[in-house]
Design an enzyme around this catalytic site. Structure first.
Site, PDB file in Angstrom:
ATOM      1  N   ASN A 164      40.977  41.839  47.814  1.00  0.00           N
ATOM      2  CA  ASN A 164      42.454  42.454  47.812  1.00  0.00           C
ATOM      3  C   ASN A 164      42.104  43.707  49.281  1.00  0.00           C
ATOM      4  O   ASN A 164      43.345  44.007  49.897  1.00  0.00           O
ATOM      5  CB  ASN A 164      43.591  43.136  47.514  1.00  0.00           C
ATOM      6  N   GLY A 240      38.219  43.055  39.343  1.00  0.00           N
ATOM      7  CA  GLY A 240      39.274  41.777  39.954  1.00  0.00           C
ATOM      8  C   GLY A 240      39.697  41.062  38.621  1.00  0.00           C
ATOM      9  O   GLY A 240      41.411  42.269  37.731  1.00  0.00           O
ATOM     10  N   GLU A 262      37.305  47.246  36.747  1.00  0.00           N
ATOM     11  CA  GLU A 262      38.374  47.596  37.810  1.00  0.00           C
ATOM     12  C   GLU A 262      38.944  46.111  37.711  1.00  0.00           C
ATOM     13  O   GLU A 262      38.670  45.272  38.056  1.00  0.00           O
ATOM     14  CB  GLU A 262      38.279  47.836  38.473  1.00  0.00           C
ATOM     15  N   CYS A 296      46.213  46.126  43.028  1.00  0.00           N
ATOM     16  CA  CYS A 296      46.304  45.710  41.275  1.00  0.00           C
ATOM     17  C   CYS A 296      47.034  46.879  40.800  1.00  0.00           C
ATOM     18  O   CYS A 296      47.318  46.980  39.158  1.00  0.00           O
ATOM     19  CB  CYS A 296      45.031  46.500  40.874  1.00  0.00           C
ATOM     20  N   GLU A 393      50.371  39.028  36.438  1.00  0.00           N
ATOM     21  CA  GLU A 393      50.642  40.188  37.483  1.00  0.00           C
ATOM     22  C   GLU A 393      51.072  39.116  38.281  1.00  0.00           C
ATOM     23  O   GLU A 393      50.383  37.473  38.564  1.00  0.00           O
ATOM     24  CB  GLU A 393      48.962  39.679  37.498  1.00  0.00           C
ATOM     25  N   GLU A 470      36.374  54.825  38.913  1.00  0.00           N
ATOM     26  CA  GLU A 470      36.078  55.409  40.451  1.00  0.00           C
ATOM     27  C   GLU A 470      36.235  55.919  41.351  1.00  0.00           C
ATOM     28  O   GLU A 470      37.515  56.609  40.767  1.00  0.00           O
ATOM     29  CB  GLU A 470      36.187  54.059  41.489  1.00  0.00           C
TER      30      GLU A 470
HETATM   31  P1  NAP Z   1      38.815  37.018  40.867  1.00  0.00           P
HETATM   32  O1  NAP Z   1      38.726  35.542  40.861  1.00  0.00           O
HETATM   33  O2  NAP Z   1      38.069  38.071  39.371  1.00  0.00           O
HETATM   34  O3  NAP Z   1      37.700  37.297  41.924  1.00  0.00           O
HETATM   35  C1  NAP Z   1      37.102  38.233  42.130  1.00  0.00           C
HETATM   36  C2  NAP Z   1      35.218  38.896  42.200  1.00  0.00           C
HETATM   37  O4  NAP Z   1      35.299  37.883  40.645  1.00  0.00           O
HETATM   38  C3  NAP Z   1      35.368  37.621  43.058  1.00  0.00           C
HETATM   39  O5  NAP Z   1      33.559  38.270  43.987  1.00  0.00           O
HETATM   40  C4  NAP Z   1      34.954  36.327  42.741  1.00  0.00           C
HETATM   41  O6  NAP Z   1      34.092  35.473  43.916  1.00  0.00           O
HETATM   42  C5  NAP Z   1      34.342  36.713  41.467  1.00  0.00           C
HETATM   43  N1  NAP Z   1      33.905  36.496  40.028  1.00  0.00           N
HETATM   44  C6  NAP Z   1      35.187  34.964  40.532  1.00  0.00           C
HETATM   45  N2  NAP Z   1      35.169  34.522  39.336  1.00  0.00           N
HETATM   46  C7  NAP Z   1      33.887  34.606  38.362  1.00  0.00           C
HETATM   47  C8  NAP Z   1      32.379  34.527  37.653  1.00  0.00           C
HETATM   48  N3  NAP Z   1      32.927  33.666  36.513  1.00  0.00           N
HETATM   49  N4  NAP Z   1      31.320  35.396  37.590  1.00  0.00           N
HETATM   50  C9  NAP Z   1      31.147  36.548  38.260  1.00  0.00           C
HETATM   51  N5  NAP Z   1      32.498  36.179  39.881  1.00  0.00           N
HETATM   52  C10 NAP Z   1      33.510  35.473  39.584  1.00  0.00           C
HETATM   53  O7  NAP Z   1      39.919  38.183  41.179  1.00  0.00           O
HETATM   54  P2  NAP Z   1      40.587  38.206  42.697  1.00  0.00           P
HETATM   55  O8  NAP Z   1      41.572  37.102  42.435  1.00  0.00           O
HETATM   56  O9  NAP Z   1      39.786  37.849  43.540  1.00  0.00           O
HETATM   57  O10 NAP Z   1      41.631  39.851  42.690  1.00  0.00           O
HETATM   58  C11 NAP Z   1      42.548  39.889  42.194  1.00  0.00           C
HETATM   59  C12 NAP Z   1      42.211  40.290  40.896  1.00  0.00           C
HETATM   60  O11 NAP Z   1      42.264  41.190  40.986  1.00  0.00           O
HETATM   61  C13 NAP Z   1      43.365  40.547  39.850  1.00  0.00           C
HETATM   62  O12 NAP Z   1      43.841  40.801  38.919  1.00  0.00           O
HETATM   63  C14 NAP Z   1      44.021  42.120  40.404  1.00  0.00           C
HETATM   64  O13 NAP Z   1      44.510  43.871  40.187  1.00  0.00           O
HETATM   65  C15 NAP Z   1      42.705  42.541  39.905  1.00  0.00           C
HETATM   66  N6  NAP Z   1      41.817  44.206  41.254  1.00  0.00           N
HETATM   67  C16 NAP Z   1      41.688  45.605  40.378  1.00  0.00           C
HETATM   68  C17 NAP Z   1      41.575  46.485  40.776  1.00  0.00           C
HETATM   69  C18 NAP Z   1      41.248  47.537  40.468  1.00  0.00           C
HETATM   70  O14 NAP Z   1      40.564  48.652  40.787  1.00  0.00           O
HETATM   71  N7  NAP Z   1      41.114  47.440  38.944  1.00  0.00           N
HETATM   72  C19 NAP Z   1      41.238  46.335  42.083  1.00  0.00           C
HETATM   73  C20 NAP Z   1      41.701  45.539  42.995  1.00  0.00           C
HETATM   74  C21 NAP Z   1      41.676  44.183  42.702  1.00  0.00           C
HETATM   75  P3  NAP Z   1      34.453  34.734  44.081  1.00  0.00           P
HETATM   76  O15 NAP Z   1      35.260  34.620  45.207  1.00  0.00           O
HETATM   77  O16 NAP Z   1      33.520  33.853  44.798  1.00  0.00           O
HETATM   78  O17 NAP Z   1      35.075  33.376  43.587  1.00  0.00           O
END
Ligand code: NAP
Length: 491
Positions: A164, A240, A262, A296, A393, A470
Site C-alpha cells: 500500500n 503488513g 507494524e 493501516c 480491516e 518507525e
Molecule cells: P500481508 O499479506 O501481510 O503482506 C505484507 C508483506 O508480507 C508482503 O511483502 C508479503 O509478501 C509478505 N508476506 C505474506 N505472507 C508472508 C509470510 N507467511 N511470511 C513472510 N512474509 C509474508 O499484508 P498486505 O495485504 O500486503 O498489506 C496490508 C496489511 O498491512 C494491512 O493489514 C495493513 O493494515 C498493514 N499495514 C500496516 C502498516 C503499519 O505501519 N502498521 C502500514 C501499512 C500496512 P507477498 O506479497 O509476496 O505475499
C-alpha cells in the site's frame, strides 16, 4: 503488446530516466524467473521482474553478512553524508518514482508524489540521527573500574514490506538501519516490487557499497521462512497484516531475532458534539479515502455523537459525493483503483454483511463498470458492533457510521478492538481533549486532524497492531544493540 512494452507505453515520455526502470525489469540484462507486476487500473501485466528463490536469497544473505563487516566500521559522518546524497537523489527523481508507483500500485499521482517526498524526509532524518548514536559513561560505582555503554549496529536486517505504501514503508525501515550501520535485505510485496528496486538503484548511485542494501523480489512462501529463520539475520522489521505478523513471531523465535511489527489497525474516528464539523469532514476525507482506504491508519469506524449526527452527515455526504474515482494518472482524481480482485471481494463482503445486519447504504456500494479494480466511495449508516466492518480491516473506501450518546460510550466503543494503531477525534473542549487522548488505547492519537505521520514522531501500534516504532529518534533503537563494557584494574 509484450508486457515490457506496456509499461513503457504507460510511462512513455513521462519518465525522465527510463533506464531506472529497465535496470530492474526482465527486459534488462537480468536472468531469472520472471514475476509479473500488474497495473491495478487495468488488470494488465505491466512488466516482469526477476524473482529469487530461497537458495539465491541465501546467497544474498551471505553477501549482506560480508558487506556488514566493512559497513559497520564506516564513520557516522560518512554514513550520514551518504544518506543525504540518497535523499537528494530520491527528491531529484521524485517524478519518476511517483509515476512508477502509480503504475504498479494505482494511487493517484499527487499522493504518489507526496509519498516519495515523505519517504525522502525519513532518509534525511536518519542521516542526521546517524551522528547521534550516543553511548554513556556511568558514574564510578566501585574503585578500580569504570563502565561504558555503547550502542552498536545489530547486524544483518531483513525488511518485509506491504504494497500500500511501496516507497515510504521501505524507506522508513532502510534509512534507520543503514544509519545505524546495519546491512538490509528488503522483500517487497509481490504486487509492488518496482519502487523498492528503483530505490536500491538510487542508493547505489548515492555510493552505497555493494551488498549493503539488497532487494529480493519473490514469493513470500519461499522467502518468508528463510528471512525469519536464518541465523545470520539478527533483526526482522515487518509491515503488513496481523495474521502474517503472528506467523513471523513464531518463526523468529527459533533464532531469537529482534522483531519490529507494524501490523493492521482498526482506527476509530470520533466526532464529538462540540467539534468543528466542517474541519471534521475534511479530516474524515483525508483519513478515510486517501489511497482509496487502503492504509493501516485510515478510519475504519466513524463514531458521531447523536446530537450532531444529522448535521454532520449532511455536510459529509456533500463532500463524499464530489470525490472522483479513476485512473491515478488522470488529472483531478481523488481515488485510484484497489490493488486487486481480492481487495474488491473483501470490500463487497463487508458491505453485504453490514446490509444483512441492518446497515443503511447512503452512497456507493458498487464496483465501477469497466476494466480495473475501482470501487465507489461508500458510506453506511446504522452500523453496529456485530458487523464485520466493526471488527475487521476493510482496507477499502467504505465508511461505516456508528452513533453514540456520551463520551464514556464513545471511548468504550473506540477501544473495543484487538487493534491499537491509530485513533482520531474532533473536539474543541480542552478538558475533553485531555481526557479522551489519555483514555484511547492506541499507539497514535490524532486530535482535530486526519493525518499525523511525520518522520519526527514515533509511528507504531500497541495490542495486535504490533510493537516497535518507525520515525523519530526511537526508530533507531530497532537496529541497535546495547553493549556494556567494564574496564577493571584501574588505579
Ligand atoms: P500481508 O499479506 O501481510 O503482506 C505484507 C508483506 O508480507 C508482503 O511483502 C508479503 O509478501 C509478505 N508476506 C505474506 N505472507 C508472508 C509470510 N507467511 N511470511 C513472510 N512474509 C509474508 O499484508 P498486505 O495485504 O500486503 O498489506 C496490508 C496489511 O498491512 C494491512 O493489514 C495493513 O493494515 C498493514 N499495514 C500496516 C502498516 C503499519 O505501519 N502498521 C502500514 C501499512 C500496512 P507477498 O506479497 O509476496 O505475499
Amino acid at each position: 503488446m509484450a508486457s515490457d512494452d506496456i509499461i513503457q507505453n504507460i510511462l512513455s515520455g513521462k519518465l525522465q530516466r527510463p533506464e531506472l526502470l529497465s535496470a530492474v525489469t526482465c527486459s534488462g540484462a537480468h536472468v531469472g524467473r520472471p514475476m509479473p507486476v500488474y497495473n491495478p487500473a487495468t488488470g494488465e501485466v505491466l512488466c516482469t521482474v526477476p524473482m529469487l528463490n530461497a537458495e539465491e536469497a541465501g546467497g544474498r544473505i551471505d553477501l549482506a553478512s560480508k558487506a556488514w563487516q566493512a559497513w559497520k566500521v564506516w564513520s557516522a559522518s560518512a554514513r550520514a553524508a551518504l544518506l543525504h546524497r540518497f535523499a537528494d537523489l530520491i527528491n531529484a527523481n521524485q517524478e519518476d518514482l511517483a509515476h512508477i508507483m502509480t503504475a504498479e500500485q494505482g494511487k493517484v499521482l499527487a499522493e504518489a508524489r507526496g509519498e516519495v517526498a515523505h519517504g525522502a524526509r525519513y532518509v534525511r532524518w536518519y542521516a542526521e540521527e546517524a551522528r547521534r548514536v550516543y553511548g554513556e559513561v556511568l558514574p564510578r560505582e566501585q574503585a578500580g573500574r569504570r563502565f561504558f555503554v555503547v550502542r552498536e549496529p545489530i547486524g544483518v536486517c531483513a525488511a518485509i514490506t506491504p504494497w500500500n505504501f511501496p516507497c515510504s514503508t521501505v524507506l522508513r525501515k532502510i534509512a534507520p538501519a543503514l544509519a545505524a550501520g546495519c546491512t538490509v535485505l528488503v522483500k517487497p510485496a509481490s504486487q509492488t516490487p518496482l519502487s523498492a528496486l528503483v530505490l536500491a538503484v538510487l542508493a547505489r548511485e548515492a555510493g552505497l557499497p555493494h551488498g549493503v542494501l539488497q532487494v529480493l523480489p519473490g514469493p513470500s512462501a519461499e522467502l518468508g521462512p528463510l528471512l525469519s529463520s536464518h541465523p545470520q539475520i539478527r533483526c526482522l522489521s515487518f509491515t503488513g497484516s496481523t495474521a502474517v505478523g503472528k506467523e513471523l513471531m513464531r518463526a523468529c523465535a527459533t533464532t531469537v531475532k529482534r522483531l519490529s511489527l507494524e501490523l493492521g489497525g482498526h482506527a476509530p474516528f470520533i466526532v464529538f458534539d462540540d467539534a468543528d464539523l466542517d474541519a471534521a469532514v475534511q479530516g474524515v476525507l483525508a483519513c478515510k479515502f486517501r489511497n482509496s482506504g487502503q492504509t493501516c491508519v485510515c478510519a475504519n469506524r466513524l463514531l458521531v455523537q447523536e446530537k450532531v449526527l444529522a448535521d454532520f452527515m449532511g455536510r459529509l455526504m456533500q463532500a463524499v459525493q464530489q470525490l472522483q474515482v479513476g485512473n491515478g494518472f488522470a488529472p483531478g482524481m481523488d481515488l485510484g483503483p484497489l490493488i486487486d480482485e481480492t481487495a474488491i471481494c473483501k470490500v463487497e463482503d463487508h458491505i453485504t454483511d453490514a446490509l444483512a445486519r441492518g446497515a443503511e447504504l447512503v452512497c456507493g456500494g458498487v464496483r465501477l463498470a469497466g476494466e480495473g479494480h475501482f470501487f465507489a466511495p461508500t458510506v453506511l449508516t446504522r452500523a453496529t458492533a456485530d458487523m464485520l466492518v466493526a471488527r475487521e480491516e476493510t482496507f477499502g473506501p467504505v465508511l461505516p457510521v456508528f452513533s453514540f450518546q456520551n463520551e464514556a460510550q464513545a471511548i468504550h466503543m473506540a477501544n473495543s478492538t484487538a487493534y491499537g494503531l491509530a485513533a482520531y477525534f474532533y473536539s474543541r473542549d480542552v478538558n475533553r481533549i485531555q481526557r479522551v487522548a489519555e483514555a484511547l488505547a492506541f499507539g497514535m492519537v490524532g486530535i482535530n486532524t486526519g493525518r499525523m505521520s511525520s518522520e519526527a514522531a514515533p509511528f507504531g501500534g500497541i495490542k495486535e497492531s504490533g510493537f516497535g516504532r518507525e520515525g523519530s529518534r526511537h526508530g533507531m533503537d530497532e537496529y541497535l544493540e546495547i553493549k556494556s563494557i567494564c574496564m577493571g584494574g584501574l588505579e
